[in-house]
Motif scaffolding. Structure first.
Motif, PDB file in Angstrom:
ATOM      1  N   VAL A   1     -87.519  22.646  -8.906  1.00 10.13           N
ATOM      2  CA  VAL A   1     -86.084  22.852  -8.778  1.00 10.13           C
ATOM      3  C   VAL A   1     -85.460  21.744  -7.932  1.00 10.13           C
ATOM      4  CG1 VAL A   1     -84.289  24.427  -7.981  1.00 10.13           C
ATOM      5  CG2 VAL A   1     -86.363  25.332  -9.049  1.00 10.13           C
ATOM      6  N   SER A   2     -86.048  21.461  -6.775  1.00 11.64           N
ATOM      7  CA  SER A   2     -85.483  20.457  -5.871  1.00 11.64           C
ATOM      8  C   SER A   2     -85.982  19.054  -6.160  1.00 11.64           C
ATOM      9  CB  SER A   2     -85.805  20.821  -4.424  1.00 11.64           C
ATOM     10  OG  SER A   2     -87.206  20.790  -4.209  1.00 11.64           O
ATOM     11  N   GLY A   3     -87.137  18.930  -6.817  1.00 13.96           N
ATOM     12  CA  GLY A   3     -87.618  17.599  -7.188  1.00 13.96           C
ATOM     13  C   GLY A   3     -88.742  17.071  -6.332  1.00 13.96           C
ATOM     14  N   THR A   4     -89.504  17.921  -5.643  1.00 10.45           N
ATOM     15  CA  THR A   4     -90.702  17.451  -4.952  1.00 10.45           C
ATOM     16  C   THR A   4     -91.875  17.495  -5.924  1.00 10.45           C
ATOM     17  OG1 THR A   4     -91.261  19.665  -4.161  1.00 10.45           O
ATOM     18  CG2 THR A   4     -89.866  18.320  -2.742  1.00 10.45           C
ATOM     19  N   TRP A   5     -92.752  16.500  -5.832  1.00 10.87           N
ATOM     20  CA  TRP A   5     -93.904  16.450  -6.724  1.00 10.87           C
ATOM     21  C   TRP A   5     -95.182  16.466  -5.911  1.00 10.87           C
ATOM     22  CZ3 TRP A   5     -90.240  12.721  -6.096  1.00 10.87           C
ATOM     23  CH2 TRP A   5     -90.641  11.534  -5.478  1.00 10.87           C
ATOM     24  N   ALA A   6     -96.266  16.937  -6.527  1.00 16.02           N
ATOM     25  CA  ALA A   6     -97.484  17.276  -5.798  1.00 16.02           C
ATOM     26  C   ALA A   6     -98.138  16.092  -5.120  1.00 16.02           C
ATOM     27  CB  ALA A   6     -98.475  17.972  -6.727  1.00 16.02           C
ATOM     28  N   ASP A   7     -98.008  14.902  -5.687  1.00 18.95           N
ATOM     29  CA  ASP A   7     -98.706  13.757  -5.097  1.00 18.95           C
ATOM     30  C   ASP A   7     -97.819  12.971  -4.142  1.00 18.95           C
ATOM     31  OD1 ASP A   7     -97.003  12.809  -7.002  1.00 18.95           O
ATOM     32  OD2 ASP A   7     -98.408  11.385  -7.891  1.00 18.95           O
ATOM     33  N   TYR A   8     -96.650  13.541  -3.757  1.00 21.62           N
ATOM     34  CA  TYR A   8     -95.793  12.834  -2.810  1.00 21.62           C
ATOM     35  C   TYR A   8     -96.420  12.843  -1.427  1.00 21.62           C
ATOM     36  CZ  TYR A   8     -92.031  11.910   0.489  1.00 21.62           C
ATOM     37  OH  TYR A   8     -91.285  11.404   1.527  1.00 21.62           O
ATOM     38  N   ALA A   9     -96.434  11.683  -0.781  1.00 26.74           N
ATOM     39  CA  ALA A   9     -96.916  11.559   0.600  1.00 26.74           C
ATOM     40  C   ALA A   9     -96.279  10.327   1.217  1.00 26.74           C
ATOM     41  CB  ALA A   9     -98.435  11.464   0.653  1.00 26.74           C
ATOM     42  N   ILE A  10     -96.019  10.402   2.515  1.00 28.66           N
ATOM     43  CA  ILE A  10     -95.454   9.268   3.247  1.00 28.66           C
ATOM     44  C   ILE A  10     -96.035   9.248   4.644  1.00 28.66           C
ATOM     45  CG2 ILE A  10     -93.453  10.592   4.037  1.00 28.66           C
ATOM     46  CD1 ILE A  10     -91.787   8.030   3.865  1.00 28.66           C
ATOM     47  N   ASP A  11     -96.295   8.065   5.146  1.00 32.74           N
ATOM     48  CA  ASP A  11     -96.742   7.860   6.523  1.00 32.74           C
ATOM     49  C   ASP A  11     -96.125   6.558   6.982  1.00 32.74           C
ATOM     50  OD1 ASP A  11     -97.979   7.560   8.950  1.00 32.74           O
ATOM     51  OD2 ASP A  11     -99.972   8.139   8.236  1.00 32.74           O
ATOM     52  N   ALA A  12     -95.027   6.637   7.720  1.00 36.21           N
ATOM     53  CA  ALA A  12     -94.271   5.435   8.091  1.00 36.21           C
ATOM     54  C   ALA A  12     -93.924   5.489   9.567  1.00 36.21           C
ATOM     55  CB  ALA A  12     -93.006   5.324   7.246  1.00 36.21           C
ATOM     56  N   ARG A  13     -93.597   4.356  10.110  1.00 34.19           N
ATOM     57  CA  ARG A  13     -93.227   4.265  11.523  1.00 34.19           C
ATOM     58  C   ARG A  13     -92.099   3.276  11.696  1.00 34.19           C
ATOM     59  NH1 ARG A  13     -97.679   2.239  15.335  1.00 34.19           N
ATOM     60  NH2 ARG A  13     -96.093   0.970  16.355  1.00 34.19           N
ATOM     61  N   THR A  14     -91.378   3.478  12.777  1.00 35.27           N
ATOM     62  CA  THR A  14     -90.319   2.559  13.160  1.00 35.27           C
ATOM     63  C   THR A  14     -90.369   2.392  14.664  1.00 35.27           C
ATOM     64  OG1 THR A  14     -87.918   2.165  13.134  1.00 35.27           O
ATOM     65  CG2 THR A  14     -88.633   4.427  13.359  1.00 35.27           C
ATOM     66  N   GLU A  15     -90.020   1.227  15.142  1.00 34.72           N
ATOM     67  CA  GLU A  15     -90.024   0.973  16.584  1.00 34.72           C
ATOM     68  C   GLU A  15     -88.867   0.074  16.944  1.00 34.72           C
ATOM     69  OE1 GLU A  15     -93.198  -1.884  17.906  1.00 34.72           O
ATOM     70  OE2 GLU A  15     -94.062  -1.308  15.980  1.00 34.72           O
ATOM     71  N   GLU A  16     -88.442   0.179  18.182  1.00 37.70           N
ATOM     72  CA  GLU A  16     -87.305  -0.608  18.620  1.00 37.70           C
ATOM     73  C   GLU A  16     -87.313  -0.683  20.138  1.00 37.70           C
ATOM     74  OE1 GLU A  16     -82.490  -0.792  17.720  1.00 37.70           O
ATOM     75  OE2 GLU A  16     -83.782   0.578  16.608  1.00 37.70           O
ATOM     76  N   ARG A  17     -86.745  -1.737  20.642  1.00 39.68           N
ATOM     77  CA  ARG A  17     -86.583  -1.891  22.094  1.00 39.68           C
ATOM     78  C   ARG A  17     -85.224  -2.535  22.342  1.00 39.68           C
ATOM     79  NH1 ARG A  17     -90.664  -4.711  20.203  1.00 39.68           N
ATOM     80  NH2 ARG A  17     -92.105  -3.217  21.124  1.00 39.68           N
ATOM     81  N   GLY A  18     -84.678  -2.249  23.490  1.00 35.73           N
ATOM     82  CA  GLY A  18     -83.360  -2.802  23.783  1.00 35.73           C
ATOM     83  C   GLY A  18     -82.877  -2.395  25.161  1.00 35.73           C
ATOM     84  N   TRP A  19     -81.579  -2.624  25.397  1.00 35.35           N
ATOM     85  CA  TRP A  19     -80.975  -2.361  26.703  1.00 35.35           C
ATOM     86  C   TRP A  19     -79.799  -1.399  26.564  1.00 35.35           C
ATOM     87  CZ3 TRP A  19     -82.873  -4.259  31.260  1.00 35.35           C
ATOM     88  CH2 TRP A  19     -83.795  -5.316  31.180  1.00 35.35           C
ATOM     89  N   SER A  20     -79.591  -0.600  27.583  1.00 36.16           N
ATOM     90  CA  SER A  20     -78.384   0.193  27.741  1.00 36.16           C
ATOM     91  C   SER A  20     -77.796  -0.169  29.094  1.00 36.16           C
ATOM     92  CB  SER A  20     -78.709   1.689  27.676  1.00 36.16           C
ATOM     93  OG  SER A  20     -77.524   2.460  27.684  1.00 36.16           O
ATOM     94  N   LEU A  21     -76.538  -0.613  29.122  1.00 34.27           N
ATOM     95  CA  LEU A  21     -75.954  -1.222  30.314  1.00 34.27           C
ATOM     96  C   LEU A  21     -74.736  -0.439  30.805  1.00 34.27           C
ATOM     97  CD1 LEU A  21     -76.043  -4.940  29.074  1.00 34.27           C
ATOM     98  CD2 LEU A  21     -77.783  -3.734  30.417  1.00 34.27           C
TER      99      LEU A  21
END
Length: 738
Positions: free
Chosen positions: A553-573
Motif C-alpha cells: 500500500v505504502s510502497g516498501t519492498w522486502a529487500d529495501y535496506a539503507i546504512d548511511a552516515r553524515t557528519e559536520e563540524r562548524g562554529w556557533s558564535l
C-alpha cells in the motif's frame, strides 16, 4: 526592597571573596551570588552608603559583617536568610528620654527571588542579557500546575504544538521538523525524543511532571554558544529542588479536577526531605500520581472520553557537602505515562468528537540519572556533570486514512502483482479487496532511546573586569524503532490478535556529538561590558533501516535496506554588549547563532539526492531593555529581534502521503517583539502581563517535485501566532497569624 538570593549552602563554609568598594546594595548582591545565600534588605537602608573592599576567605556571615562595618546596619539570621536591619540604639539618657524618636526605616518585604543560572553561573535576572522569564516552584505549586501544558500561560512566547505523538516546543516562531528547535533541560540534562521513522525527534518532547520544582527558566532566542544544538529558538530549563541540609521536612498534596465535555480525575504528590548528617548529607524523595480526564468522544466506536491519561513517578536526590569547596549531587527519576488515545478531534465530526477507526494509545517509561560535582576555588569554579537517560515508549497513530486514500491507487496494484504496466480490472478489484480486508489499521511503533551526556566547565571567580566560562561537551545518543502497520478490530479499534501485519520495518539511529565552548566578558567601563562567545561542534550521525514485511500500500519492498552516515563540524558564535544605566535600568544588544544537526531519511523510494539532509542554522539580531524600580517591586522588560533562518530543515510528504521526510528547503525571516511587566505587593496584589508579536514568513519558495504540502515566498510559517498575550493578578490572605 532589595533581595539577593541563591540556593542555600552550609552556613559555616568558607569562600574566597574579592568584592571591591562600591555602593552597598551592589556589594550585597555580589556577596549573595558568591556565597549562595539569601540577603534581604530595604533600599532605604542602603541608599547613599558604600561598602569597604572585602578580599580573602571568609564565611558568609563574616564577609557580610565586613561589608556592613561602619554602615549603622547589622545582620540577623531569619531561618536560612540574612536580614539586614538597623543596629540597635543605645538606651537613651534621662535628658534625651523626652526627645521624639525618628520614624524607623521600612522593614524588608519578601520579594520573589531573582537569581538565575541561565549563563551557567549565577546572575540577577534583571542584569542577565537574555530575554527570559522565571517562574518559581512556589508559584507552580500554588496554581496546581503539574505539566507544561498548564505552565505554558506563565511562560510568554512558548508555544506547545500538539502532534500525533506528543507536543512540539516552539519559541520565537522557529518551527520545523527535525531535531528540536527549543532545547529542553531537566537540571543539567538536555533531553529529546527519538528520531523515529520521520527523522523528527522534535515531534514529541519528553515531559516530566512538574513536582517539587525549584524554578523554570525560559530563555528566548538562540542559545547555541552555551547550550549547543537544538536551542535555535531558545531553551526551557526545569530545575528541581535540591535536598535541604538544614532540617527535615515533608509535604503531601492532593488534587481533583473535572473537564468540560469530559470526566473527573485527580492525583496526589508527596515530598520527604531527610537530613542524614546535619549540614553535610541529606536525601530528598518525591513521588506523584496524576490522572487527567478525557474530553474526546469517538462517535464511530461509541466511546466517551477516550483521551484520559495517567502519569506516575518518583524522584530521589542526595546532596553531600564536605565542608570544603567540594559538593556532590546525585539524582534519579523514574516516570511512567499512559494516554488512552490521541487527544484530537475531527472538524467533520464536530467539537470534542473524533471518527478514528483505530485507537492510538500512548505508553512511555522514562529513566533519568545524573551526577553533578562542584569544586569552588579561590580563582576558578569547576563543574562536572554526567547524565544518562532512557525513554522506552510505544507510540501509535491511526493509519486508516492512508488505506482509504490508496485502495484505488493503480501504483499500489502494480506493486501487489509486481507489474510494470497498469493492472487489469480483475487485478484492481483484487487489490482493493485486499486493502478493504486489512482496514482499519494503526501505525504501532515500539521504540527505545538511550543517551549519555557529559559536560565539564570552568568559570572565573571574583569581581574583576574579566569574566570567563570554558567548557567541553560530549553526547552519545541512539534510538531504535520497530515500525509496524497492524490491522485493528473494526468494532473496538484495538489491535487484532493474533497480529495481522500489513507492513513492518525497523530503523536504528546513532548520534555522536562533541563540542568545546566558551564565553569571555570584559568590563570596558564601570557599567559597560562586552562579551564574545563561541562553540565549536563536531558530530557524526548514522542511520540504518530495513524492511522485514513489504507494504504494497505504502510502497516498501522486502529487500529495501539503507546504512548511511553524515557528519559536520562548524562554529556557533555570539557577540554581546550590555550596559547598566544607573542601578535600575539594564540594556543589551547582541548577535547570536543557533544550529541543528543534519541526518539521513530512512524512506523507501526516496530519491538519493534527498536521503541526506544538512544542518540548518539561523542568525539572531536583538535589542533588549530591562528596568525595575528601586525596591524591585515593579519590572518591565522589552526585547526586539530579527531572525534570519537559512537552509531550513522542514517536513515534506511523499506524493502518496504514506511517508514524511526532512529536507533542506527554503529560508525564513522572523520579526518579533516581546514585552513583560510585573508589579508585586501593589495594594496587596501581584500583577503580571505579557505581549508577544511574531511575524514569521518564508523568504524563498519551497520547490520540489517529490513532495507535497510546501510553501511559497511570503507564506507565514504554520501554527505560529501573530499575537499572544497573557495577564494575571493574584492576592493571598493569611488564615491565621504565622
Amino acid at each position: 526592597m532589595g533581595a539577593a538570593w541563591a540556593a542555600p549552602k552550609r552556613p559555616d563554609a568558607a569562600y574566597r571573596f574579592d568584592i571591591p568598594a562600591q555602593p552597598l546594595s551592589q556589594a550585597l548582591n555580589q556577596l549573595a551570588l558568591r556565597s549562595d545565600r539569601e540577603i534581604l534588605f530595604s533600599p532605604a537602608l542602603t541608599r547613599g552608603k558604600r561598602s569597604p573592599a572585602v578580599s580573602g576567605a571568609f564565611t558568609p556571615e563574616a564577609a557580610l559583617e565586613r561589608l556592613l562595618a561602619g554602615s549603622g546596619l547589622v545582620v540577623r539570621l531569619e531561618g536560612r536568610s540574612f536580614l539586614v536591619v538597623p543596629a540597635p540604639r543605645e538606651a537613651p539618657s534621662e535628658a534625651a528620654a523626652t526627645t521624639p524618636r525618628p520614624e524607623p526605616p521600612p522593614q524588608p518585604i519578601a520579594i520573589d527571588s531573582v537569581v538565575v543560572t541561565a549563563l551557567k553561573r549565577s546572575s540577577l535576572v534583571q542584569q542577565t542579557p537574555i530575554s527570559m522569564t522565571v517562574v518559581s516552584g512556589e508559584q507552580l505549586s500554588r496554581l496546581g500546575v503539574l505539566d507544561l501544558e498548564k505552565a505554558s500561560p506563565l511562560l510568554p512566547g512558548l508555544k506547545l504544538i500538539s502532534t500525533a505523538f506528543g507536543r512540539r516546543l516552539v519559541l520565537r516562531g522557529v518551527y520545523g521538523a527535525g531535531e528540536a528547535t527549543t532545547g529542553l533541560y531537566y537540571d543539567e540534562t538536555p533531553m529529546t525524543g527519538p528520531v523515529g521513522t520521520t527523522a523528527d525527534p522534535g515531534v514529541m518532547a519528553p515531559e516530566l511532571a512538574l513536582v517539587d520544582v525549584d524554578r523554570i527558566e525560559l530563555l528566548r532566542g538562540p542559545q547555541g554558544t552555551l547550550y549547543g544544538s537544538g536551542a535555535m529558538g531558545g531553551a526551557l530549563r526545569i530545575l528541581f529542588r535540591h535536598p535541604d541540609l538544614s532540617e527535615d521536612s515533608a509535604a503531601i498534596g492532593a488534587s481533583a479536577s473535572a473537564a468540560a465535555h469530559g470526566g473527573q480525575a485527580g492525583g496526589a504528590t508527596a515530598v520527604l526531605n531527610t537530613v542524614v548528617v546535619p549540614e553535610r548529607f541529606a536525601v530528598r524523595v518525591s513521588a506523584y500520581e496524576q490522572h487527567q480526564p478525557g474530553v474526546i468522544d469517538n462517535v464511530r466506536l461509541g466511546l466517551k472520553d477516550v483521551d484520559a491519561s495517567r502519569v506516575q513517578g518518583v524522584r530521589l536526590a542526595a546532596l553531600w557537602e564536605t565542608g570544603s569547596p567540594f559538593s556532590a549531587l546525585v539524582s534519579a527519576t523514574h516516570q511512567t505515562s499512559h494516554r488512552d488515545d490521541i487527544s484530537a478531534w475531527n472538524d467533520t465530526a464536530g467539537p470534542w468528537k473524533t471518527v478514528h477507526a483505530g485507537r492510538a494509545p500512548f505508553d512511555g517509561e522514562i529513566d533519568l540519572a545524573s551526577a553533578t560535582l562542584k569544586w569552588r576555588g579561590e580563582a576558578v569554579d569547576l563543574t562536572a556533570v554526567s547524565s544518562w537517560y532512557r525513554w522506552r515508549l510505544t507510540r501509535r497513530q491511526d493509519y486508516s486514512g492512508v488505506l482509504v486514500g490508496e485502495r484505488t491507487n493503480a501504483a499500489g496494484c502494480m506493486r501487489m502483482f509486481s507489474l510494470s504496466q497498469a493492472c487489469g480490472e480483475a487485478q484492481m478489484s483484487s487489490y482493493s479487496a485486499y486493502v478493504d480486508s486489512v482496514y482499519p489499521a494503526i501505525l504501532n511503533q515500539p521504540a527505545e532511546l538511550t543517551a549519555k551526556i557529559h559536560e565539564l566547565r570552568a568559570s572565573s571567580v571574583g569581581a574583576g573586569p574579566l569574566k570567563w566560562t570554558l567548557g567541553a561537551y560530549r553526547e552519545v545518543r541512539g534510538d531504535y524503532i520497530d515500525s509496524q502497520v497492524r490491522h485493528v478490530d473494526p468494532g473496538t479499534g484495538a489491535l487484532a490478535e493474533p497480529p495481522v501485519l500489513i507492513g513492518r520495518r525497523d530503523i536504528e539511529n546513532h548520534l555522536s556529538q562533541s563540542a568545546v565552548f566558551g564565553e569571555l566578558s570584559y568590563a570596558v567601563a564601570p557599567e559597560t561590558e562586552l562579551t564574545l562567545g563561541a562553540r565549536r561542534f563536531d558530530y557524526v550521525k548514522r542511520d540504518r533501516g530495513a524492511v522485514q514485511i513489504a507494504n504494497v500500500v505504502s510502497g516498501t519492498w522486502a529487500d529495501y535496506a539503507i546504512d548511511a552516515r553524515t557528519e559536520e563540524r562548524g562554529w556557533s558564535l555570539k557577540a554581546l554588549a550590555s550596559r547598566r544605566f544607573g542601578s535600575d535600568v539594564f540594556g543589551y544588544a547582541q548577535v547570536s547563532q543557533g544550529f541543528r544537526p543534519g541526518g539521513v531519511n530512512v524512506v523507501p523510494g526516496l530519491p538519493e539526492a534527498l536521503a541526506v539532509y544538512r544542518s540548518d542554522r539561523l542568525n539572531n539580531y536583538e535589542l533588549g531593555l530591562k528596568a525595575q524600580t528601586g525596591d524591585g517591586r515593579v519590572t518591565a522588560n522589552v526585547a526586539l529581534y530579527r531572525v534570519e533562518w537559512s537552509d531550513m530543515q522542514y517536513a515534506a510528504q511523499t506524493q502518496n502521503r504514506a511517508f514524511t521526510y526532512v529536507t533542506n528547503i527554503g529560508a525564513a525571516r522572523i520579526h518579533g517583539l516581546e514585552v513583560e511587566a510585573t508589579a508585586q505587593r501593589v495594594l496587596g496584589w501581584d500583577l503580571a502581563g505579557s505581549l508577544t508579536l511574531t511575524d514569521a514568513r518564508l523568504t524563498a519558495d519551497q520547490i520540489t517535485n517529490t513532495a507535497i504540502g510546501l510553501g511559497l515566498e511570503g507564506d507565514r510559517l504554520p501554527v505560529v501566532p501573530k499575537v499572544a498575550a497573557a495577564a494575571s493578578m493574584e492576592r493571598r490572605w493569611s488564615l491565621a497569624r504565622g
